[in-house]
Design an enzyme around this catalytic site. Structure first.
Site, PDB file in Angstrom:
ATOM      1  N   HIS A 483       0.838  -1.209   0.000  1.00 20.14           N
ATOM      2  CA  HIS A 483       0.000   0.000   0.000  1.00 20.14           C
ATOM      3  C   HIS A 483       0.873   1.260   0.000  1.00 20.14           C
ATOM      4  O   HIS A 483       0.728   2.138  -0.852  1.00 20.14           O
ATOM      5  CB  HIS A 483      -0.921  -0.014   1.228  1.00 20.14           C
ATOM      6  N   GLU A 484       1.787   1.329   0.960  1.00 21.27           N
ATOM      7  CA  GLU A 484       2.630   2.526   1.054  1.00 21.27           C
ATOM      8  C   GLU A 484       3.550   2.636  -0.160  1.00 21.27           C
ATOM      9  O   GLU A 484       3.840   3.741  -0.626  1.00 21.27           O
ATOM     10  CB  GLU A 484       3.433   2.526   2.357  1.00 21.27           C
ATOM     11  N   HIS A 487       1.652   4.358  -2.868  1.00 20.47           N
ATOM     12  CA  HIS A 487       1.749   5.818  -2.700  1.00 20.47           C
ATOM     13  C   HIS A 487       3.120   6.294  -3.177  1.00 20.47           C
ATOM     14  O   HIS A 487       3.251   7.335  -3.826  1.00 20.47           O
ATOM     15  CB  HIS A 487       1.610   6.202  -1.229  1.00 20.47           C
TER      16      HIS A 487
HETATM   17 ZN   LIG Z   1      -2.881   5.234   2.007  1.00 23.73          ZN
END
Ligand SMILES: [Zn+2]
Length: 698
Positions: A483-484, A487
C-alpha cells in the site's frame, strides 16, 4: 548577543547548500536547535519572493505570476520536509518542543502567503480571464488550482474576517500538534509486561520473539512486552489464551488519548472541532464537512452517505454470519463448559480459530514465507514489470536512522528518476501507522530553469525480528508495505511540469487509488510463487497454501468493513455539527452516535475519536476518512482491467495506468483521468464482490 541570532550566524546545515549525493539532507549534522532559526530565515525568504512577484511593474501573466509562485519556497519546503519527517519517524522531546513552538508561527506564515493582497490580486485577475490566456491544459489546471488554494485559505474574506481566520488557523495548528503528541505519549508509555509461561499462553513463536525484542528495546533484561504498536497488539489479541490480558491490552489500545491529565485528548479534539466549525462558517458553510467536501471528487455529504449506506447493511449482515461462525467454533472448543458473549477483545481470537479450523490457515503458517527483504523485492519487481523501474540499494546515502534503507530508482532507459527511502520498523520515537511522505517533489519548474527528481519515503511499523532472526511479515503487513509503496510510486513516477500538481497532491478521495490498487499484486499467485519463499529453505509457498489464502480472503470482511464504516460515520457526523452543537463530552456523544447507527456490541471501531489521528493530527483526512472506501470503488474496478486483459502485468493496461494515474499527479481532473485509464467510469460491484458483500443482496 541574542542566542537565536547567534544560532543564525553560526553554521546551520539546514541553511547551507545541500551538495551531497542527490541533494539529500545532511542528516548527520542536523540537530533540533537548528530548526527554529532555519525556519524563520526560510519563511522570511519566501515572503520576500512573494513580495517581489506582487511588486512587478509588468502586468500579471501566467509565467510571471502563476509559474513564478509555483517556483517559490524551495528552501522552506526542504527544511519543513526534513522537520516533519523527523518529528514523525525519529522524534525527541527537543523536536517536540520545537513543533509546539513553531506550530502557530508556521500557520501564521501560510496565512500571510494566502492572504497576500497584492499577490492574490494578480492571481485573481488571471483567473478571471483564464479563457483568453491560451494556456496548455496543465497550465490551466495550475491556474485554477492555485486560485482555489488562495480562496479556500481565506484570500477573499473581508479584513476583519481574515484577521479572525488567521487566529483560527494558528490555534488549529497548535491543537493538532498537541493531539498527535498526546497519542504518541500514550503509545510510548504503555506496556503490558508478560512474565512466565502462563502470561504467554497461546502466543506463537513470532509473537514471543517480537514481544521479547520490544522488551529489550525498552531496556528490560528479560520478560516480554506487548506495546500498542499494531504489529504487536493485533497478533496478541489474535492468539493470547489469556482473556484477562486480552481485555487489559484492548482497553489500553482503545483508551489512548482518553486519560485525564495533561495528555487528555478530549478537550483538544473538542477545541479542534470548534475551530473547524468556525473556519467553515467564515467561508459561509454550514459545517466543516461541507467546507472540506467541496474540494473532493465526492463533492457533498450526500454522495459520501450514498456510498456508505450501500455498504453498511451488507456489512452488518456479513458480520452477523461471521459471529455465528465464531460462536459455533467457541462451542466446539469448549464442549460442556460455559461460553460467553464475544466481546471486542475476543473477536480476533475466535476469528483466528475459525480461520485455522475452516480454512486451515493461520498467520504462523504464512509468515515464514514473508521475510521482509523478500516482500520488499516483490514490490520492486512488480514496479519493474509494470512500469520498468529498477531499484538499486545505495548504502552510502545519508539517512536519519540506521534502519532506513536508501535506493536509487532508474527508468527503463537507465536514468535516475527518483530516490526512495524505506523505514520499516516500529520504535518508540516513531508515530504509529504507516505512511508515505516526501523530502522533495518532482517538478520541471525549478528556480533557474532546472528539474527536480522526487525523494520519496515510506514508513511502516513492523515488529523487528530478534538479533540474528528474520523479520517475518503477516499477510496484512505485506499488504501494508505494498500500500505505502503504491503511494511511493505515485510520487516516484510523477511526470508533470509544476510542483503544485506533482505526485500525491491530488484530491483526497483520489489519493488512495494508487496505493490500494497496488495492494492487489501481493496476492497474485504469480507474484507469490516468485517471491513468497520460506526464509530457511527458500521453498516457494505451496500452491495449497495459496489456495487456502484465496479461499479465506473474504473471511472476516464483515468485521473489517463494519469497524471501518463506524469510524467513517463518526467522522462525517462529528464534522457535520455546527459549532453550537459540538458536544462537551465527546466520548459520550460517540457512544450515543454508535448506538444510533446500530453498531453491534463486541466489534469496536478502527479508530475512536480520542486518538483518531487521521482527523485530528492534521486536517488532511478530516471529514475524509471515507476516502479509502471511495478509492476502493476505483481500485477494485481498476484492477479488473488487468483481469479482463488476462495478465496482471499486461503492458498496455499498465501503460495507461502509468500515464493517467501514477504519472499525471494533479494535472488531470481525477474523474477524467480514471476514465482515460479504464475506458469508462467506475462501477461499485467489484468493491462489493471483493469484500464478499454481494451475496447479501436480497
Ligand atoms: Zn494510504
Amino acid at each position: 548577543m541574542d542566542q537565536r541570532v547567534s544560532q543564525v550566524l553560526s553554521p546551520n546545515p539546514l541553511l547551507e547548500e545541500w551538495d551531497g549525493p542527490h541533494g539529500l539532507p545532511p542528516f548527520g549534522s542536523i540537530r533540533s536547535e537548528h530548526f527554529v532559526p532555519a525556519l524563520q530565515v526560510a519563511m522570511q525568504a519566501h515572503r520576500d519572493e512573494l513580495d517581489a512577484i506582487a511588486a512587478q511593474a509588468e502586468p500579471p501573466g501566467f509565467d510571471n505570476t502563476i509559474a513564478a509562485f509555483d517556483r517559490c519556497a524551495r528552501q522552506l519546503a526542504r527544511i519543513e520536509s526534513v522537520f516533519y519527517n523527523l518529528t514523525a519517524s525519529q522524534t525527541s522531546p527537543q523536536l517536540q518542543a520545537v513543533q509546539r513552538e513553531m506550530a502557530a508561527p508556521m500557520a501564521a506564515h501560510y496565512n500571510a502567503v494566502f492572504m497576500h493582497a497584492g499577490l492574490f490580486a494578480r492571481v485573481d485577475a488571471l483567473h478571471a480571464r483564464r479563457d483568453t490566456l491560451a494556456l496548455t491544459p496543465e497550465q490551466r489546471r495550475l491556474l485554477e488550482r492555485t486560485h482555489l488554494d488562495f480562496v479556500r485559505s481565506g484570500a477573499r474574506l473581508a479584513p476583519e474576517a481574515q484577521a479572525r481566520y488567521a487566529q483560527v488557523m494558528e490555534r488549529l495548528a497548535e491543537a493538532t500538534t498537541q493531539f498527535a503528541q498526546n497519542v504518541l505519549h500514550d503509545e510510548a508509555s504503555y506496556q503490558l509486561l508478560l512474565q512466565g509461561e502462563a502470561d504467554l499462553a497461546g502466543l506463537p513463536g513470532f509473537v514471543r520473539d517480537a514481544a521479547r525484542q520490544a522488551a529489550s528495546e525498552r531496556g528490560l533484561a528479560d520478560g516480554h512486552v506487548i506495546t500498542l504498536s499494531r504489529s504487536l497488539i493485533v497478533p496478541f489479541l489474535s492468539f493470547s489464551e489469556r482473556r484477562d490480558l486480552r481485555e487489559q491490552a484492548w482497553r489500553a489500545w482503545v483508551g489512548r488519548g482518553e486519560h485525564a491529565g495533561e495528555h487528555d485528548n478530549r478537550p483538544v479534539a473538542r477545541a479542534i472541532l470548534e475551530l473547524r466549525a468556525e473556519q467553515a462558517a467564515l467561508h459561509g458553510h454550514a459545517s466543516y464537512a461541507d467546507y472540506a467536501l467541496t474540494d473532493t471528487m465526492a463533492g457533498t455529504r450526500d454522495a459520501v452517505h450514498k456510498l456508505l449506506d450501500e455498504v453498511w447493511p451488507r456489512a452488518l449482515a456479513a458480520l452477523a454470519r461471521e459471529r455465528e461462525e465464531l460462536e459455533q467454533v467457541m462451542r466446539e472448543h469448549r464442549p460442556g463448559s460455559a461460553t460467553h458473549a464475544i466481546e471486542a477483545w475476543d473477536w480476533r481470537y475466535w476469528a483466528e480459530k475459525v480461520r485455522q479450523q475452516r480454512y486451515a490457515l493461520d498467520d504462523a503458517q504464512i509468515k515464514p514465507y514473508f521475510p521482509l527483504p523478500r516482500v520488499v523485492q516483490a514490490a520492486f519487481d512488480c514496479a519493474q514489470r509494470l512500469f520498468g523501474l529498477q531499484f538499486s540499494a545505495r548504502d552510502d546515502l545519508p539517512v536519519y536512522h540506521p534502519d532506513v534503507k536508501a535506493y536509487e530508482v532508474r527508468d527503463g532507459a537507465g536514468a535516475v528518476v527518483a530516490i526512495f527511502l524505506q523505514d520499516n520498523f516500529a520504535r518508540a520515537t516513531k508515530r504509529s501507522g504507516a505512511w508515505m511522505s516526501t523530502l522533495r517533489l518532482q517538478s520541471r519548474n525549478e528556480p533557474g530553469g532546472g528539474t527536480s527528481i522526487p525523494v520519496v519515503l515510506n514508513n511502516n511499523n513492523f515488529a523487528k525480528g530478534a538479533p540474528g532472526a528474520p523479520t517475518l511479515l503477516s499477510l496484512e503487513d505485506a499488504r501494508t508495505l505494498f500500500h505505502e509503496f503504491g503511494h511511493g510510486l505515485h510520487g516516484m513516477l510523477s511526470d508533470v511540469t509544476y510542483e503544485r500538481l506533482s505526485g500525491t497532491q491530488v484530491l483526497k478521495d483520489f489519493v488512495e487509488l494508487p496505493s490500494q490498487l497496488f495492494e492487489h499484486w501481493i496476492t497474485e499467485p504469480a507474484v507469490l510463487k516468485r517471491h513468497a519463499r520460506h526464509w530457511q529453505t527458500d521453498e516457494p509457498i505451496p500452491d495449497a497454501l495459496i489456495e487456502r489464502m484465496h479461499a479465506a480472503r473474504r473471511f472476516n470482511q464483515g468485521y473489517e468493513t463494519v469497524r471501518y464504516c463506524a469510524s467513517t460515520y463518526a467522522d462525517m457526523a462529528v464534522h457535520s455539527l455546527p459549532r453550537a452543537q459540538i458536544p462537551a463530552d465527546l466520548s459520550a456523544w460517540e457512544a450515543q452516535e454508535l448506538r444510533r447507527l446500530g453498531l453491534p456490541d463486541g466489534v469496536g471501531m478502527n479508530h475512536r475519536l480520542v486518538h483518531f489521528q487521521h482527523l485530528f493530527s492534521g486536517s488532511g483526512y478530516a471529514a475524509g476518512y471515507y476516502v479509502y472506501l471511495w478509492a476502493e470503488v476505483l481500485d477494485a474496478d481498476g484492477y479488473e482491467a488487468f483481469k479482463e486483459a488476462g495478465d496482471p502485468f499486461d503492458l498496455r493496461v499498465a501503460d495507461r495506468l502509468r500515464r493517467f494515474v501514477y504519472a499525471s499527479g494533479n494535472s488531470l481532473e481525477p474523474g477524467a483521468a480514471y476514465a482515460s485509464f479504464r475506458g469508462r467510469g467506475p462501477q461499485v460491484e467489484p468493491l462489493l464482490r471483493k469484500r464478499g458483500l454481494l451475496e447479501t443482496v436480497g
